[in-house]
Write a protein that holds these residues in place. Structure first.
Motif, mmCIF file in Angstrom:
data_model
loop_
_atom_site.group_PDB
_atom_site.id
_atom_site.type_symbol
_atom_site.label_atom_id
_atom_site.label_comp_id
_atom_site.label_asym_id
_atom_site.label_seq_id
_atom_site.Cartn_x
_atom_site.Cartn_y
_atom_site.Cartn_z
ATOM 1 N N GLU A 1 -25.017 11.641 40.492
ATOM 2 C CA GLU A 1 -24.813 10.223 40.182
ATOM 3 C C GLU A 1 -25.159 9.330 41.226
ATOM 4 N N VAL A 2 -25.397 8.129 40.650
ATOM 5 C CA VAL A 2 -26.133 6.974 41.314
ATOM 6 C C VAL A 2 -25.129 6.071 41.615
ATOM 7 N N ASN A 3 -24.789 5.407 42.765
ATOM 8 C CA ASN A 3 -23.821 4.239 43.097
ATOM 9 C C ASN A 3 -24.465 3.067 42.336
ATOM 10 N N PRO A 4 -23.911 2.700 41.326
ATOM 11 C CA PRO A 4 -24.314 1.403 40.621
ATOM 12 C C PRO A 4 -24.361 0.037 41.282
ATOM 13 N N ASP A 5 -23.527 -0.020 42.483
ATOM 14 C CA ASP A 5 -23.553 -0.946 43.469
ATOM 15 C C ASP A 5 -24.552 -1.221 44.596
ATOM 16 N N ASP A 6 -25.429 -0.165 44.661
ATOM 17 C CA ASP A 6 -26.334 -0.151 45.615
ATOM 18 C C ASP A 6 -27.709 -0.627 44.800
ATOM 19 N N PRO A 7 -28.201 -2.099 45.468
ATOM 20 C CA PRO A 7 -29.345 -2.463 44.697
ATOM 21 C C PRO A 7 -30.561 -1.943 45.008
ATOM 22 N N SER A 8 -30.800 -1.010 45.961
ATOM 23 C CA SER A 8 -32.051 -0.490 46.305
ATOM 24 C C SER A 8 -32.088 0.757 45.513
ATOM 25 N N LEU A 9 -31.254 1.356 44.694
ATOM 26 C CA LEU A 9 -31.176 2.359 43.978
ATOM 27 C C LEU A 9 -31.742 1.954 42.344
ATOM 28 N N VAL A 10 -33.016 1.996 42.270
ATOM 29 C CA VAL A 10 -33.721 1.733 41.183
ATOM 30 C C VAL A 10 -34.450 2.981 40.355
ATOM 31 N N GLY A 11 -33.959 2.925 38.928
ATOM 32 C CA GLY A 11 -34.638 4.126 38.426
ATOM 33 C C GLY A 11 -33.473 5.346 37.938
ATOM 34 N N ASN A 12 -33.721 6.340 37.606
ATOM 35 C CA ASN A 12 -32.906 7.571 37.241
ATOM 36 C C ASN A 12 -33.330 8.681 38.097
ATOM 37 N N PRO A 13 -32.293 9.613 38.539
ATOM 38 C CA PRO A 13 -32.694 10.633 39.007
ATOM 39 C C PRO A 13 -33.336 11.783 38.059
ATOM 40 N N VAL A 14 -34.395 12.461 38.272
ATOM 41 C CA VAL A 14 -35.066 13.167 37.301
ATOM 42 C C VAL A 14 -35.117 14.631 38.019
ATOM 43 N N SER A 15 -35.162 14.682 39.152
ATOM 44 C CA SER A 15 -35.290 15.826 40.102
ATOM 45 C C SER A 15 -34.828 16.166 41.509
ATOM 46 N N THR A 16 -34.894 16.794 42.281
ATOM 47 C CA THR A 16 -34.486 16.710 43.693
ATOM 48 C C THR A 16 -35.325 17.639 44.314
ATOM 49 N N VAL A 17 -35.618 17.271 45.647
ATOM 50 C CA VAL A 17 -36.359 17.953 46.585
ATOM 51 C C VAL A 17 -35.677 18.384 47.841
ATOM 52 N N ASN A 18 -35.912 19.262 48.744
ATOM 53 C CA ASN A 18 -35.212 19.842 49.784
ATOM 54 C C ASN A 18 -36.203 19.335 51.020
ATOM 55 N N LEU A 19 -35.627 18.458 51.988
ATOM 56 C CA LEU A 19 -36.300 18.169 52.971
ATOM 57 C C LEU A 19 -36.021 18.838 54.342
ATOM 58 N N LEU A 20 -36.707 19.376 55.101
ATOM 59 C CA LEU A 20 -36.191 19.790 56.540
ATOM 60 C C LEU A 20 -36.609 18.917 57.471
ATOM 61 N N ARG A 21 -35.172 18.557 57.930
ATOM 62 C CA ARG A 21 -34.986 17.407 58.911
ATOM 63 C C ARG A 21 -34.867 17.739 60.338
ATOM 64 N N SER A 22 -33.887 17.507 61.288
ATOM 65 C CA SER A 22 -33.869 17.751 62.485
ATOM 66 C C SER A 22 -33.782 19.233 62.664
ATOM 67 N N THR A 23 -34.640 19.587 63.785
ATOM 68 C CA THR A 23 -34.252 20.927 64.182
ATOM 69 C C THR A 23 -34.341 20.938 65.803
ATOM 70 N N GLY A 24 -33.706 21.950 66.343
ATOM 71 C CA GLY A 24 -33.911 21.983 68.000
ATOM 72 C C GLY A 24 -33.227 23.271 68.408
ATOM 73 N N GLN A 25 -33.456 23.629 69.765
ATOM 74 C CA GLN A 25 -33.091 24.671 70.232
ATOM 75 C C GLN A 25 -32.897 24.490 71.669
ATOM 76 N N VAL A 26 -31.902 25.173 72.360
ATOM 77 C CA VAL A 26 -31.713 25.361 73.726
ATOM 78 C C VAL A 26 -31.481 26.849 74.123
ATOM 79 N N THR A 27 -32.436 27.364 74.983
ATOM 80 C CA THR A 27 -32.441 28.774 75.344
ATOM 81 C C THR A 27 -32.670 28.982 76.571
ATOM 82 N N PHE A 28 -31.829 30.127 77.112
ATOM 83 C CA PHE A 28 -32.543 30.841 78.425
ATOM 84 C C PHE A 28 -33.445 31.897 78.168
ATOM 85 N N PHE A 29 -34.666 32.097 79.033
ATOM 86 C CA PHE A 29 -35.554 33.006 78.802
ATOM 87 C C PHE A 29 -35.604 33.909 80.137
ATOM 88 N N TYR A 30 -36.372 34.930 80.017
ATOM 89 C CA TYR A 30 -36.460 35.968 81.022
ATOM 90 C C TYR A 30 -37.756 36.712 80.762
#
Length: 469
Positions: A311-340
């Motif tokens: 569902e689209v928020n009707p009060d958000d003017p930036s949302l123009v059009g209709n949702p037709v599909s979805t995509v999965n986006l890899l965003r932030s990743t990170g690691q903190v490790t000890f090594f030997y």
């Protein structure tokens, strides 16, 4: 000329061609690592023809022993009664020897080090007449391990002045003795998504920040601190894998537009350089905005089925059009490790292990594909309900563990196993021809329930071209 003399001359000529020198001395500017690379690159069948001898003259033994001791080599490893010289073969008996390595007990010194610290002794050892007490070592006696250098990565050798590797997974370049590395890496292995499967790649520059002065470890670990800085970028080719990549399963995950900032730091402890801490962070530079037009053919989009409500928020003017599909986006990743880092036998550093243990963070956000009546497509996350977000919410999601084994003998090979993001990632490489052409493979297998953007397993194999000088 007898057959034995002809054989020796032929071998000497071949060795001289391999080493790239004739009868001139190694210049003072030539690095220790280059000497080691030249020595270890020679075929083991030819190695037996290197002249090697024990020094039994007490005066020279004492001077060499004291030189090692004063220069900070480990006293417990030194043996004044066991001084071994390894030289390059000469074309005839009148030529002086070109000294490559001098060993005192289990410690060793290169010709460059001797030229700097004890040039008179080096000159005497190099005399063709060898007017001092010595005992030749028969060719049937195995060569000592200083001719195999301890390193932490065979595909990124620390003991090479120049290095270049090329594979489908990674391309690296090292120029000179500065310790700088430039690399282009496909995938995000730390999240368990390698090669094409991550939908992103990154260009990194590694810069050393602090020199390791520990004589026992600085050949394998030349710097205590290494910093990496770079940019991540998304793969924009067709995710359906047409053309030459048709044998690879279709991609189900993408990186967002705008790129990423990639920063990392490896800190080896000065009191014990084999042990250290590694920090890595990959952060998007631009948020997903509904006002940014995208080419949806470069994304692995999934149609919205009848069982989902987006569902689209009707009060958000930036949302123009209709949702037709979805995509999965890899965003932030990170690691903190000890090594030997661990070599089972420091004297013969053929078997190397590295252990990593720490925490891992991976975030994947689902975005709606918005399409206007004019055919313009954008991506939207904010103001859309019913979208999924995947990030660590179980103990297994946070754990990062990795173990690596490398055999650094005549035919180097390696294998490592990683557990991160509740996914098992296996990586291995082995030689095909000499030490310049290898075969590398990666296999990923989620150990929990599959997420919509994951596959049951992902396998990829690639040749590796490796060149060092």
């Amino acid at each position: 000329m007898t057959n034995s003399i002809r054989r020796f001359v032929a071998v000497a000529a071949l060795l001289i061609g391999i080493l790239g020198v004739e009868s001139t001395k190694l210049s003072a500017e030539e690095s220790d690592s280059l000497v080691m690379v030249r020595l270890t690159s020679i075929d083991p069948e030819l190695l037996q023809y290197f002249p090697r001898w024990y020094v039994c003259e007490s005066d020279i033994q004492a001077k060499i022993f004291n030189a090692f001791r004063v220069l900070g080599y480990r006293r417990d490893n030194l043996d004044q009664q066991r001084i071994v010289v390894t030289a390059q073969p000469v074309a005839n008996s009148e030529d002086p020897f070109e000294i490559l390595i001098v060993e005192c007990g289990t410690e060793r010194m290169t010709a460059q080090e001797m030229s700097t610290n004890i040039p008179n002794i080096l000159s005497k050892l190099s005399e063709s007449a060898r007017a001092y007490c010595y005992t030749d070592i028969p060719t049937t006696t195995p060569s000592s391990q200083p001719q195999t250098e301890a390193i932490t990565s065979f595909l990124r050798p620390t003991n090479a002045a120049h290095s270049f590797t090329l594979s489908a997974f990674e391309q690296t370049l090292k120029i000179g003795k500065s310790g700088f590395w430039l690399s282009n890496v496909l995938g995000t292995d730390q999240a368990g998504y390698h090669f094409w499967n991550a939908g992103e790649a990154k260009v990194l520059l590694q810069r050393p920040l602090y020199v390791n002065d520990d004589v026992a470890t600085n050949r394998a670990i030349p710097y205590l601190i290494n910093a990496r800085l770079g940019m991540g970028y998304r793969l924009t080719s067709d995710p359906r894998q047409g053309g030459v990549l048709s044998f690879i399963p279709a991609r189900r995950i993408d990186a967002g537009y705008g790129g990423k900032i990639v920063t990392a730091l490896d800190f080896n402890m000065p009191f014990h350089p084999q042990f250290g801490v590694s920090v890595n962070a990959e952060l998007p530079l631009e948020p997903v905005k509904a006002t940014t037009e995208v080419d949806i053919t470069t994304y692995a989009a999934t149609p919205i089925d009848d069982f989902r409500t987006i569902e689209v928020n009707p009060d958000d003017p930036s949302l123009v059009g209709n949702p037709v599909s979805t995509v999965n986006l890899l965003r932030s990743t990170g690691q903190v490790t000890f090594f030997y880092n661990l070599w089972l036998d420091p004297i013969r550093p053929e078997n190397f292990f590295r252990f990593d243990l720490g925490v891992n963070y991976v975030e994947v956000r689902e975005a709606a594909v918005m399409r206007t009546n004019d055919g313009i497509t954008t991506l939207a996350i904010n103001g859309i309900s019913g979208l999924n977000t995947w990030k660590p919410n179980e103990l297994g999601d946070w754990i990062y563990a990795k173990v690596e084994y490398r055999n650094q003998s005549t035919y180097p090979f390696g294998i490592d196993l990683q557990y991160a993001n509740q996914t098992l990632l296996a990586h291995a490489y082995l030689p095909l021809f000499g030490q310049w052409l290898y075969l590398e493979a990666k296999y990923a297998q989620p150990l929990r329930g599959l997420r919509p953007f994951e596959r049951e397993h992902m396998f990829m194999i690639s040749p590796v071209l490796r060149l060092t000088l």
